[in-house]
Design a protein around this motif. Sequence first.
Motif, mmCIF file in Angstrom:
data_model
loop_
_atom_site.group_PDB
_atom_site.id
_atom_site.type_symbol
_atom_site.label_atom_id
_atom_site.label_comp_id
_atom_site.label_asym_id
_atom_site.label_seq_id
_atom_site.Cartn_x
_atom_site.Cartn_y
_atom_site.Cartn_z
ATOM 1 N N VAL A 39 27.517 38.863 16.923
ATOM 2 C CA VAL A 39 26.091 38.657 16.684
ATOM 3 C C VAL A 39 25.546 37.875 17.872
ATOM 4 C CG1 VAL A 39 24.349 37.824 15.073
ATOM 5 C CG2 VAL A 39 26.575 38.585 14.205
ATOM 6 N N GLU A 40 24.614 38.463 18.590
ATOM 7 C CA GLU A 40 24.164 37.937 19.877
ATOM 8 C C GLU A 40 22.650 38.034 20.042
ATOM 9 O OE1 GLU A 40 24.618 36.581 22.688
ATOM 10 O OE2 GLU A 40 26.781 36.258 22.841
ATOM 11 N N ASP A 41 22.099 37.154 20.891
ATOM 12 C CA ASP A 41 20.656 37.209 21.158
ATOM 13 C C ASP A 41 20.338 37.501 22.617
ATOM 14 O OD1 ASP A 41 19.349 34.177 22.295
ATOM 15 O OD2 ASP A 41 21.491 34.522 22.019
ATOM 16 N N SER A 42 21.332 37.497 23.500
ATOM 17 C CA SER A 42 21.064 37.692 24.930
ATOM 18 C C SER A 42 21.815 38.900 25.459
ATOM 19 C CB SER A 42 21.465 36.452 25.727
ATOM 20 O OG SER A 42 22.880 36.356 25.830
ATOM 21 N N LEU A 43 21.278 39.503 26.514
ATOM 22 C CA LEU A 43 21.945 40.642 27.124
ATOM 23 C C LEU A 43 23.261 40.237 27.770
ATOM 24 C CD1 LEU A 43 18.970 42.622 28.720
ATOM 25 C CD2 LEU A 43 20.149 43.031 26.553
ATOM 26 N N THR A 44 23.339 39.003 28.260
ATOM 27 C CA THR A 44 24.596 38.509 28.811
ATOM 28 C C THR A 44 25.675 38.496 27.749
ATOM 29 O OG1 THR A 44 23.433 37.127 30.426
ATOM 30 C CG2 THR A 44 25.717 36.545 29.931
ATOM 31 N N GLY A 45 25.337 37.992 26.556
ATOM 32 C CA GLY A 45 26.296 37.955 25.459
ATOM 33 C C GLY A 45 26.622 39.333 24.927
ATOM 34 N N VAL A 46 25.610 40.195 24.841
ATOM 35 C CA VAL A 46 25.839 41.569 24.383
ATOM 36 C C VAL A 46 26.847 42.261 25.293
ATOM 37 C CG1 VAL A 46 24.781 43.854 24.162
ATOM 38 C CG2 VAL A 46 23.615 41.845 23.218
ATOM 39 N N GLU A 47 26.686 42.099 26.600
ATOM 40 C CA GLU A 47 27.615 42.723 27.541
ATOM 41 C C GLU A 47 29.027 42.179 27.357
ATOM 42 O OE1 GLU A 47 28.421 43.297 32.342
ATOM 43 O OE2 GLU A 47 26.552 42.399 31.642
ATOM 44 N N SER A 48 29.143 40.867 27.158
ATOM 45 C CA SER A 48 30.449 40.245 26.966
ATOM 46 C C SER A 48 31.155 40.829 25.748
ATOM 47 C CB SER A 48 30.277 38.732 26.797
ATOM 48 O OG SER A 48 31.487 38.121 26.412
ATOM 49 N N ALA A 49 30.449 40.889 24.632
ATOM 50 C CA ALA A 49 31.049 41.404 23.397
ATOM 51 C C ALA A 49 31.395 42.877 23.520
ATOM 52 C CB ALA A 49 30.091 41.173 22.231
ATOM 53 N N TRP A 50 30.515 43.653 24.130
ATOM 54 C CA TRP A 50 30.775 45.086 24.316
ATOM 55 C C TRP A 50 32.000 45.302 25.200
ATOM 56 C CZ3 TRP A 50 30.259 47.799 29.057
ATOM 57 C CH2 TRP A 50 30.430 49.184 28.960
ATOM 58 N N ARG A 51 32.112 44.528 26.270
ATOM 59 C CA ARG A 51 33.265 44.661 27.160
ATOM 60 C C ARG A 51 34.565 44.278 26.450
ATOM 61 N NH1 ARG A 51 31.806 41.599 32.652
ATOM 62 N NH2 ARG A 51 33.912 42.310 33.176
ATOM 63 N N ALA A 52 34.470 43.391 25.459
ATOM 64 C CA ALA A 52 35.650 42.993 24.699
ATOM 65 C C ALA A 52 36.018 44.025 23.641
ATOM 66 C CB ALA A 52 35.419 41.635 24.039
ATOM 67 N N GLY A 53 35.131 44.974 23.367
ATOM 68 C CA GLY A 53 35.420 46.017 22.389
ATOM 69 C C GLY A 53 34.861 45.784 21.011
ATOM 70 N N LEU A 54 34.032 44.731 20.828
ATOM 71 C CA LEU A 54 33.425 44.465 19.532
ATOM 72 C C LEU A 54 32.175 45.322 19.359
ATOM 73 C CD1 LEU A 54 35.061 41.760 20.278
ATOM 74 C CD2 LEU A 54 33.554 40.661 18.610
ATOM 75 N N ARG A 55 31.813 45.571 18.121
ATOM 76 C CA ARG A 55 30.494 46.135 17.851
ATOM 77 C C ARG A 55 29.505 44.974 17.871
ATOM 78 N NH1 ARG A 55 31.163 51.371 13.902
ATOM 79 N NH2 ARG A 55 33.368 51.760 14.352
ATOM 80 N N VAL A 56 28.265 45.272 18.277
ATOM 81 C CA VAL A 56 27.325 44.189 18.563
ATOM 82 C C VAL A 56 26.019 44.371 17.799
ATOM 83 C CG1 VAL A 56 26.213 42.840 20.363
ATOM 84 C CG2 VAL A 56 28.297 44.130 20.896
ATOM 85 N N LEU A 57 25.634 43.308 17.095
ATOM 86 C CA LEU A 57 24.328 43.228 16.454
ATOM 87 C C LEU A 57 23.470 42.258 17.251
ATOM 88 C CD1 LEU A 57 22.356 43.788 14.087
ATOM 89 C CD2 LEU A 57 23.398 41.824 12.907
ATOM 90 N N GLY A 58 22.416 42.770 17.888
ATOM 91 C CA GLY A 58 21.474 41.907 18.578
ATOM 92 C C GLY A 58 20.470 41.340 17.598
ATOM 93 N N VAL A 59 20.053 40.105 17.836
ATOM 94 C CA VAL A 59 19.126 39.460 16.915
ATOM 95 C C VAL A 59 18.106 38.650 17.704
ATOM 96 C CG1 VAL A 59 20.636 37.443 16.608
ATOM 97 C CG2 VAL A 59 18.940 37.984 14.848
ATOM 98 N N GLY A 60 16.863 38.663 17.219
ATOM 99 C CA GLY A 60 15.808 37.892 17.862
ATOM 100 C C GLY A 60 14.809 38.779 18.564
ATOM 101 N N PRO A 61 13.925 38.175 19.371
ATOM 102 C CA PRO A 61 12.950 38.977 20.131
ATOM 103 C C PRO A 61 13.662 39.934 21.078
ATOM 104 C CG PRO A 61 12.390 36.631 20.184
ATOM 105 C CD PRO A 61 13.770 36.737 19.593
ATOM 106 N N LEU A 62 13.095 41.113 21.238
ATOM 107 C CA LEU A 62 13.687 42.076 22.158
ATOM 108 C C LEU A 62 13.576 41.569 23.590
ATOM 109 C CD1 LEU A 62 12.333 45.444 20.744
ATOM 110 C CD2 LEU A 62 14.697 44.665 20.715
ATOM 111 N N PRO A 63 14.609 41.785 24.397
ATOM 112 C CA PRO A 63 14.522 41.405 25.810
ATOM 113 C C PRO A 63 13.373 42.121 26.497
ATOM 114 C CG PRO A 63 16.777 41.964 25.183
ATOM 115 C CD PRO A 63 15.892 42.381 24.047
#
Length: 259
Positions: free
Chosen positions: A190-214
């Motif tokens: 569960v992430e709010d930033s594109l930096t974190g989304v990329e990190s989780a995706w690269r690790a192989g997790l599924r990602v739920l973004g939350v908060g205002p859209l970038p």
Amino acid sequence: MTPTLRTLSNWSPEAVVFDCDGTLMDTERHWQDARNRAFREFGLLPPPGFAERAKGVHYVDCGRLMAEETNKPELAVELTAALLGHFLALVSEDPLTMPGASEFVRALSGRLPLAVASNCPLEVVEESLGRAGLRRHFGHVVVPTVPPEEPDAPPRDGERPQVVRPKPWPDVYATAARLCGVLPGAALAVEDSLTGVESAWRAGLRVLGVGPLPDGDDTGHANAWVTALDGPEVQEWMRGWPAGASSGTVPDHQRGDSL
């Protein structure tokens, strides 16, 4: 096109790993205030658009970016120290959770293994979650063990330490999933930033973004994006998750370098 929660509606996680700043804790405004205070402390003006560029960035990288974008590279160390000092003071005075975050965590506590993967120093995460009453719900807190400028730090004293690099490297999320006892693909980040989304995706997790859209509605590799964790669609999806093997509420922490 923004990915909706429908893309994850037929899947349920076996563990959930949360980012801290901007996802669990409403600390992004503290970081913004701390950046502004650090700039003023050295008589500098924040460059236009700096707040968005700094979002989700490791504080050491942020301090260096502050120095570079104000044409004061010699102040990188001093700006980094000032940034962290101001932030710690602010978060200690005013710890607030993001909308729905506290309820979401408490609803999952005891059902699934929960962890935090953050770019912040351990003391910042512990202080924030502890003051908000959330720390006991997480079995593990994973933070970087090397600064961003030293991703290939050599072993110390002849030992090979567990190197955990900061986001957007995948290390914090990969480590958190392993500590939770699940394969990365079975865990939800569960992430709010594109930096974190990329990190989780690269690790192989599924990602739920939350908060205002970038800016530009670019959600990166997020599988779905919601405005807040207290939305009815999120609550309905979460209630349908089967209870898995959970470590329960664990009071102690795990750092990457203690593994």
